[in-house]
Write an enzyme that holds these catalytic residues in place. Structure first.
Site, PDB file in Angstrom:
ATOM      1  N   LYS A 146       0.830  -1.203   0.000  1.00 58.47           N
ATOM      2  CA  LYS A 146       0.000   0.000   0.000  1.00 58.47           C
ATOM      3  C   LYS A 146       0.870   1.260   0.000  1.00 58.47           C
ATOM      4  O   LYS A 146       0.627   2.189  -0.785  1.00 58.47           O
ATOM      5  CB  LYS A 146      -0.924   0.012   1.221  1.00 58.47           C
ATOM      6  N   ASP A 148      -6.519   1.210   1.107  1.00 58.19           N
ATOM      7  CA  ASP A 148      -6.559   1.355   2.564  1.00 58.19           C
ATOM      8  C   ASP A 148      -7.953   0.963   3.043  1.00 58.19           C
ATOM      9  O   ASP A 148      -8.770   0.436   2.276  1.00 58.19           O
ATOM     10  CB  ASP A 148      -6.206   2.786   2.979  1.00 58.19           C
TER      11      ASP A 148
END
Length: 235
Positions: A120, A138
């Site tokens: 991420k 997220d």
């Protein structure tokens, strides 16, 4: 969502916010990498509050090493998990100086090889700093993807793969920003504000809150199978 729905979904978000940006504050690519690393399990507001002073002192990996781990901790102690994050940021700086000439690599594999940097974080850096079509999933994007029907998946990676497959041009670079901001301010976890959502008619969420102040509809109770743990739910 159909292909036409997805195009309309992003077109409306783009019209409302033509130039979406991360809410993390930074002055260069290295500071972005540090800020994103510090933002794990923390809010952008909290990270920005800490990094304003930190980034006045540190613009490069070498300056981070000169500051040292204890100096870094003193600047980020208001951020959750600051002890472990400080260790990672210092170790990251050492590798950047030693192996990358003090520069942040524009490569996912090289980024994820750095301490404290997961997929991420790497995707955020690649998108924000290098303009790559990446989708940093997220908690907000995971929720919006599943709730709306845009990109369903049981894991962040599964949602990311769906977004890679479904998001059309010219929205691919800005997509993850629009989705994060939409999840943060409109499609909230507990009480989505559907009454002023610009894509409400395209969304597949069944428990929409279409009136301000209304309460979310409770999920239907289910009975446990005989022999299961816990008490049986009432219908």
């Amino acid at each position: 969502m159909t292909r036409a729905d997805i195009f309309a979904f992003f077109q409306r978000l783009a019209e409302a916010n033509p130039d979406p940006q991360t809410e993390l504050e930074y002055g260069n690519v290295y500071q972005l990498l540090v800020a994103v690393t510090l933002s794990a399990q923390a809010t952008d507001v909290g990270v920005n509050k800490a990094t304003r002073k930190l980034f006045a002192l540190v613009q490069t990996p070498q300056q981070m090493l000169d500051l040292g781990e204890e100096g870094l901790k003193a600047n980020i102690k208001t951020i959750g998990l600051f002890n472990s994050k400080a260790k990672n940021v210092i170790a990251m700086a050492e590798i950047l100086v030693r192996e990358h000439g003090g520069e942040v690599p524009a490569n996912r594999d090289a980024l994820t090889a750095l301490p404290g940097v997961g997929r991420k974080t790497a995707n955020v850096v690649l998108n924000c700093a290098f303009g790559e079509e990446t989708f940093a999933v997220d908690t907000h994007i995971f929720r919006v993807g599943n709730r709306t029907g845009l990109a369903k998946g049981k894991t962040p990676l599964a949602v990311e793969k769906q977004l890679e497959k479904k998001v059309p041009q010219p929205f691919r670079v800005g997509a993850h920003h629009w989705l994060i901001l939409h999840g943060r301010y409109i499609c909230k976890a507990r009480s989505p504000e559907c009454w002023h959502c610009g894509v409400v008619d395209l969304c597949g969420y069944k428990a929409k809150i279409v009136e301000k102040g209304a309460k979310p509809k409770p999920a239907p109770a289910t009975r446990r199978k005989p022999g299961g743990a816990g008490k049986e739910s009432k219908p």
